[in-house]
Design an enzyme around this catalytic site. Structure first.
Site, short mmCIF file in Angstrom:
data_model
loop_
_atom_site.label_atom_id
_atom_site.label_comp_id
_atom_site.label_asym_id
_atom_site.label_seq_id
_atom_site.Cartn_x
_atom_site.Cartn_y
_atom_site.Cartn_z
N ASN A 1 -7.05 -7.54 11.22
CA ASN A 1 -6.34 -6.45 10.56
C ASN A 1 -6.18 -5.30 11.55
O ASN A 1 -7.18 -4.76 12.04
CB ASN A 1 -7.10 -5.98 9.32
CG ASN A 1 -7.10 -7.03 8.23
OD1 ASN A 1 -6.06 -7.38 7.70
ND2 ASN A 1 -8.27 -7.53 7.87
N GLY B 1 6.37 -0.53 -3.88
CA GLY B 1 6.42 -1.78 -4.63
C GLY B 1 7.84 -2.10 -5.01
O GLY B 1 8.74 -1.25 -4.93
N ARG B 2 8.06 -3.34 -5.43
CA ARG B 2 9.40 -3.74 -5.83
C ARG B 2 9.33 -4.90 -6.83
O ARG B 2 8.38 -5.69 -6.81
CB ARG B 2 10.26 -4.13 -4.64
CG ARG B 2 9.64 -5.13 -3.70
CD ARG B 2 10.32 -5.07 -2.33
NE ARG B 2 9.55 -5.75 -1.32
CZ ARG B 2 8.57 -5.18 -0.63
NH1 ARG B 2 8.22 -3.94 -0.87
NH2 ARG B 2 7.92 -5.84 0.31
N THR C 1 2.41 -1.72 6.73
CA THR C 1 1.45 -0.62 6.84
C THR C 1 0.24 -1.07 7.66
O THR C 1 -0.24 -0.35 8.53
CB THR C 1 1.01 -0.17 5.43
OG1 THR C 1 2.15 0.27 4.70
CG2 THR C 1 0.01 0.97 5.51
N HIS D 1 -3.17 -11.85 -3.05
CA HIS D 1 -3.27 -11.00 -1.86
C HIS D 1 -1.96 -11.10 -1.10
O HIS D 1 -1.51 -12.20 -0.75
CB HIS D 1 -4.43 -11.46 -0.98
CG HIS D 1 -4.62 -10.60 0.23
ND1 HIS D 1 -5.18 -11.08 1.39
CD2 HIS D 1 -4.31 -9.30 0.48
CE1 HIS D 1 -5.21 -10.11 2.30
NE2 HIS D 1 -4.68 -9.02 1.76
N ASP D 2 -1.33 -9.97 -0.84
CA ASP D 2 0.02 -10.01 -0.27
C ASP D 2 0.06 -10.68 1.09
O ASP D 2 1.06 -11.31 1.44
CB ASP D 2 0.65 -8.61 -0.22
CG ASP D 2 -0.21 -7.56 0.49
OD1 ASP D 2 -1.26 -7.90 1.05
OD2 ASP D 2 0.19 -6.38 0.47
N ALA E 1 0.81 -1.22 0.00
CA ALA E 1 0.00 0.00 0.00
C ALA E 1 0.84 1.27 0.00
O ALA E 1 0.30 2.36 -0.20
CB ALA E 1 -0.93 0.00 1.21
N GLY F 1 -4.86 -5.93 -0.74
CA GLY F 1 -6.19 -6.46 -1.01
C GLY F 1 -7.25 -5.39 -1.11
O GLY F 1 -6.96 -4.19 -1.08
N GLY G 1 8.45 -6.25 6.38
CA GLY G 1 9.45 -5.19 6.54
C GLY G 1 9.60 -4.70 7.96
O GLY G 1 10.68 -4.24 8.35
#
Length: 498
Positions: free
Chosen positions: A301, A15-16, A264, A239-240, A12, A81, A413
């Site tokens: 979440n 990106g990579r 995040t 979905h990550d 969110a 997502g 991360g």
């Protein structure tokens, strides 16, 4: 020599593009392209994803990968997502997709639940009725008679949309589709009763495919544009979160284990054999989301490092330059442990804020606590609050599952933050294994390897992950300090919600 696979992981905030080099019993990652993902505010407060810029970044990653490694054996994309784009009958995108923080989702949620109450929606979908979920956006588009809704021929979740732009092929992948709350997670298909009750269209939906599906290849037009060779495109767990959980290097199944994906959003949960539809799941603000290999994820979440990211944006503006994350962590480590806690579930901490440190200070002042003033004090307040929220979340989950948790895996991360990891082990009172940071990319790679016939299943992929990384381990410590802080946290949270 290695077999190389191209991984795109879009979160969110950034990106990579990563090339996964597979050596048979282990793998290595080479991050070849990084880029920001910055939502755009327009139309007087609506928030959109800059989807075409993100597509350009993906294309640049493809070019860089082939320049350095030649054509990879395949590529796959995972993203955050909840969000989707709509295509017309000619396959053209109907408007920029809104972000999951767009206020329309909240504006119409009460009306939606007047028709389909949360407990009933939970029994149909199994998912958490968090207002960020796609169903709230689709309902808002219907209520506003939006062009996207009226003219839509196909709905594609964000990774499905990028795949379509690159290949011309369309598919809806299961794990990301569950983030709409419109999928029956027991049947692993769209749930018609939800659409019928709400009067929503469902003729723009495609049959769901499972992770590992071979979608197609980069189209000739894309290859000509980029000057690259065509390669297969695989559908991973798009979905990550599902990809991150697939990549957790868990091999000890003798202990009940849970996970937290630190990013995040901080996503706390566990893997289960099937969706848990106990009504108490709704009461504890949890839900089920689509897992991999026939599995389910029971999770919560949590507004996560977003709060600290928003604070850093303010500090960057104040100092006229980017404040280094290591510097922030050092200030937090060296600051005094103040008696200040925030309720991270409070909606104000999940919203865009021009001055998040000020919002935190006002919350602490209003609740009669010490007021954090410095970067270090504010960071400690955030991290301490997150850790106590983790403790509360797993305590709640234990009420609907059998037994207490005995082991916790931290991935993503946020595992770079040693203080956060150490405090989590201390507060939870159980061993913590942290890493790797790129678990989402690991999960993405696992499904490319399965599609290529290199491994058979997720379990083999997790063992590969364990072979490829050294993880940090954190032992529990004296719980008395954290038990006192936990009681304080619960009192603050209860007062704030009353």
């Amino acid at each position: 020599m290695s077999d190389n696979y191209l991984i795109f992981d879009l979160g969110a905030s950034n990106g990579r593009a990563v090339v996964g080099q597979f050596f048979g019993d282990r793998f290595e990652f080479d991050i070849i392209h990084r880029f920001d993902n910055r939502p755009v505010s327009a139309n007087h407060g609506e928030y959109f994803w800059d989807v075409l810029r993100l597509l350009s970044e993906i294309k640049l990653g493809i070019q860089k990968s082939q320049k350095k490694y030649g054509p990879c054996k395949s590529m796959a994309i995972d993203t955050w997502g909840c969000d989707f784009g709509m295509l017309d009958q000619q396959g053209r995108l109907l408007g920029n997709p809104n972000t999951y923080r767009d206020p329309k989702r909240y504006d119409y949620s009460s009306q939606l639940h007047g028709i389909l109450p949360e407990p009933e929606l939970f029994q149909l979908s199994g998912g958490p009725s968090t207002r960020i979920m796609g169903i709230y956006q689709l309902y808002a588009l219907m209520m506003e008679k939006a062009t996207e809704y009226r003219e839509a021929h196909t709905l594609l979740m964000m990774p499905d949309l990028f795949n379509y732009f690159l290949t011309g092929e369309m598919a809806n992948e299961f794990t990301n589709a569950t983030m709409t709350l419109m999928v029956n997670q027991k049947t692993r298909q769209w749930e018609p009763a939800i659409f019928e009750k709400l009067g929503l269209r469902n003729d723009f939906l495609l049959p769901l495919v499972e992770p590992g599906y071979r979608l197609g290849k980069l189209s000739p037009a894309v290859c000509r544009e980029l000057g690259v060779e065509s390669i297969p495109v695989i559908v991973p767990a798009t979905h990550d979160t599902a990809s991150a959980v697939a990549g957790i290097p868990v091999t000890d199944h003798t202990r009940k284990w849970g996970f937290i994906s630190l990013g995040t959003w901080c996503i706390a949960g566990m893997e289960t054999d099937e969706p848990i539809l106990d009504p108490r799941v709704v009461d504890i603000k949890c839900g089920n989301e689509g897992g991999v290999g026939g599995k389910n994820m029971l999770l919560r979440n949590i507004t996560g490092l977003w709060i600290l990211q928003q604070c850093r944006n303010k500090w960057n503006k104040e100092q006229g330059e980017e404040v280094d994350w290591d510097y922030i962590d050092m200030l937090a480590e060296n600051s005094q442990m103040q008696n200040s806690i925030i309720d991270v579930d409070d909606p104000r901490f999940g919203e865009y804020q021009e001055d998040m440190p000020g919002v935190i200070a006002r919350f602490c002042r209003q609740t009669g606590q010490d007021v954090p003033e410095t970067i270090g004090e504010t960071t400690r307040c955030i991290l301490k609050s997150l850790v106590l929220k983790f403790k509360a979340s797993f305590s709640d989950m234990s009420t609907v599952t059998e037994g207490d948790f005995e082991l916790l895996h931290l991935v993503g991360g946020g595992t770079k933050n040693k203080l956060l990891c150490r405090w989590t082990a201390e507060a939870m009172g159980i061993p913590v294994i942290a890493g790797p940071t790129e678990t989402t990319s690991v999960g993405n790679l696992i499904f490319q390897l399965i599609a290529d016939g290199k491994i058979l299943n997720v379990s083999e992929g997790r063992q590969l992950c364990k072979n490829s990384y050294e993880m940090d381990e954190y032992a529990p410590a004296d719980l008395s300090v954290w038990d006192t802080a936990y009681q304080h946290y619960k009192a603050i949270a209860d007062t704030n919600r009353s």
